[in-house]
Design an enzyme around this catalytic site. Structure first.
Site, PDB file in Angstrom:
ATOM      1  N   ASP A   6      79.138  77.468  -4.465  1.00 35.73           N
ATOM      2  CA  ASP A   6      77.949  76.671  -4.138  1.00 35.73           C
ATOM      3  C   ASP A   6      77.966  75.331  -4.860  1.00 35.73           C
ATOM      4  OD1 ASP A   6      75.190  78.596  -3.165  1.00 35.73           O
ATOM      5  OD2 ASP A   6      77.211  79.381  -3.333  1.00 35.73           O
ATOM      6  N   CYS A  16      79.689  85.576  -7.401  1.00 34.90           N
ATOM      7  CA  CYS A  16      79.028  84.401  -6.824  1.00 34.90           C
ATOM      8  C   CYS A  16      78.025  84.698  -5.715  1.00 34.90           C
ATOM      9  CB  CYS A  16      80.042  83.358  -6.398  1.00 34.90           C
ATOM     10  SG  CYS A  16      80.951  82.666  -7.805  1.00 34.90           S
ATOM     11  N   SER A  76      69.010  76.110  -5.980  1.00 36.72           N
ATOM     12  CA  SER A  76      69.888  76.980  -6.746  1.00 36.72           C
ATOM     13  C   SER A  76      69.055  78.097  -7.346  1.00 36.72           C
ATOM     14  CB  SER A  76      70.569  76.197  -7.865  1.00 36.72           C
ATOM     15  OG  SER A  76      71.085  77.065  -8.843  1.00 36.72           O
TER      16      SER A  76
END
Length: 555
Positions: free
Chosen positions: A78, A119, A471
């Site tokens: 990301d 992740c 995020s």
């Protein structure tokens, strides 16, 4: 059909012949075939070490009497992709990962699988695949990146993790860091492989997987580069054979109750807002109906017991040393379903009965929480009739209620440019639209603009509202997942510069303070813009993806 007849079945003959071309022996093919599903690559720090870990897993599988067979799926970072058009592709990779694993597992008829992953979208994608395939499954998440403590200059004694790099960009822009200090932070913060050492989506999902009983104890927060992780990898390989022999499949462990346990734990440590997308998607995968409003319901009954970077000075390594997931689950046990089972073949109650711990301030007791409510709040009102998400645990108390004039942006790039050019006024509510699952398409993150804003010291006076997302590690007065999104004609599409917006977290309100008649008139006159992307995978994705409130699932 007898065993001897089965051996000479035409399908088996052809299958074995092709496996021989891969180097497997006749004896190998008589043992349980264990898929080692690996997301290793050389373009993501969370995954670059997974090939090495897989070798230890395979060793464990062989020692326990199975035959490991490794294949790969994609795994994008990301952070690396988090700018411009690149980031449109990140959330949609979750569906590619799930489908690629599902297709391979079902085509090859494996007896069990080990999911090696790290992740933000990779763990969720593999969770969806595990539910679809429903064979014996165990997860091995890749572990935590080492934190970096600087030893010289003005940075001496300060510990940095990845989220600090983003805020450093804002500090530099505000004249609070020198060029030399910024370059030092850039070049030395990510000092090992592993998941970014902060409470973002990667670590939230790894902890949820462990809380659901899908990985071995301490797998979520153990260092990525420790000797202990190598031992854990071998034990993971051995454990999958036990699951195969006992016929314990994924859906024996992935249940509505285990999903809710995982969510409650994540709410208690300030987990990622992105987990809402992934856990709603997992719920729907097994026939549930979870929406983001359920997170608000749970958050009201779950105390906040832990705060980690970037919301405090503690990092994931500190959390691990204090006992991590198992201790947090023990402290939350009175609000969990203790009948759920794990890959270890015991109930959650049986597991937690054997957990002893010493009290550390980092993991508070249930009766002495940081706050009485969990990490996330879901707001609703004239600007978000179907809800919007905020990480309330990461907000300055002064911003729990805020009214300000809107400054509207049609995309992330325009917002970032305005922040870096210092054209934002204190009190503004920055509105970024057409960044939802369909409108972006792909639901881009606003995390870099948000972090820069925090680094510039505006986190106690300026809010951002978007139909996109952030995020998992974002802190500050930043509201995302606004539903309906702008491309579907939600009220966020008709906000004008200067409109007053009210944010009221305690009362769960997000309102556009103009008359209802004016809202309706603007909506009647709104013209849906043309799609931003009309070719390739994203063109397909925008046509089939659901609302964020359901998890941006593909229907």
């Amino acid at each position: 059909m007898s065993a001897n007849q089965d051996e000479f079945n035409s399908r088996k003959i052809y299958e074995r012949a092709l496996y021989y071309g891969c180097g497997y022996s006749s004896d190998d093919l008589k043992k349980p075939k264990i898929a080692i599903v690996n997301s290793w690559n050389e373009i993501n720090p969370g995954h670059i070490h997974l090939r090495k870990l897989a070798e230890f897993v395979k060793q464990g599988v062989k020692e326990a009497g199975g035959t490991p067979m490794e294949f790969n799926t994609i795994a994008s970072c990301d952070g690396i992709a988090n700018s411009g058009d690149n980031s449109r592709y990140i959330l949609p990779t979750r569906e590619i990962i799930a489908a690629s694993v599902e297709c391979t597992i079902k085509a090859y008829n494996f007896d069990g699988m080990v999911m090696i992953c790290t992740c933000d979208k990779i763990i969720p994608g593999m969770l969806l695949a595990a539910a679809r395939c429903d064979i014996p499954t165990i997860f091995l998440t890749g572990g935590i990146m080492l934190p970096k403590t600087f030893q010289e200059g003005r940075l001496k004694g300060k510990t940095f993790v990845t989220s600090d790099v983003k805020e450093a960009m804002g500090q530099f822009n505000a004249g609070l860091l020198s060029e030399e200090e910024l370059l030092l932070i850039e070049s030395e913060t990510c000092c090992s492989p592993g998941a970014c050492n902060m409470m973002g989506t990667a670590n939230t999902m790894a902890c949820i997987v462990e809380a659901m009983g899908l990985s071995l104890p301490d797998c979520a927060t153990l260092s990525a580069v420790s000797k202990e992780r190598e031992i854990l990898c071998m034990n993971t390989g051995k454990r999958i054979i036990n699951l195969v022999n006992q016929s314990i499949s994924a859906l024996d462990l992935i249940t509505h109750d285990s999903i809710e346990n995982g969510i409650k734990m994540a709410l208690s440590f300030g987990g990622s807002t992105n987990m809402i997308l992934h856990m709603c998607a997992l719920s729907h995968e097994i026939g549930g109906k979870l929406t983001h409003f359920d997170f608000d319901r749970m958050s009201k009954s779950v105390p906040l017991l832990v705060k980690l970077k970037p919301s405090s000075e503690y990092n994931l390594t500190d959390f691990h040393e204090a006992g991590s997931v198992k201790v947090l689950l023990k402290k939350l046990s009175k609000i969990l379903n203790l009948s759920t089972r794990s890959i270890m073949g015991v109930s959650l109650k049986e597991y937690l009965d054997n957990i002893d711990f010493e009290d550390y301030q980092i993991i508070r007791n249930f009766e002495d929480p940081i706050t009485r409510q969990g990490a996330i709040a879901v707001l609703k009102g004239s600007l978000a009739p179907e809800g919007a998400i905020v990480k309330q645990s990461a907000i300055n108390p002064a911003m729990r209620y805020h009214k300000g004039k809107a400054k509207v942006f049609e995309c992330e790039e325009d917002l970032k440019e305005a922040i870096l050019s210092n054209t934002i006024d204190e009190g503004n509510v920055l509105v970024v639209r057409y960044e939802g699952p369909k409108g972006s398409p792909g639901m881009r993150e606003m995390s870099i603009p948000a972090a820069i804003l925090m680094g510039m010291g505006l986190g106690d006076s300026v809010a951002i509202i978007t139909d996109g997302r952030y995020s998992g590690a974002t802190r500050g007065p930043f509201i995302g997942h606004v539903c309906p999104e702008a491309i579907e004609g939600g009220p966020i599409a008709i906000v004008n510069d200067g409109d007053v917006i009210e944010i009221d977290i305690d009362n769960r309100q997000l309102n556009l303070l103009i008359p209802e008649q004016e809202i309706n008139l603007r909506l009647e006159n709104w013209i849906k813009p043309e799609p931003k992307i009309t070719t390739g995978y994203l063109n397909i994705y925008r046509k089939v993806v659901s609302s964020a409130k359901l998890g941006a699932i593909v229907k």
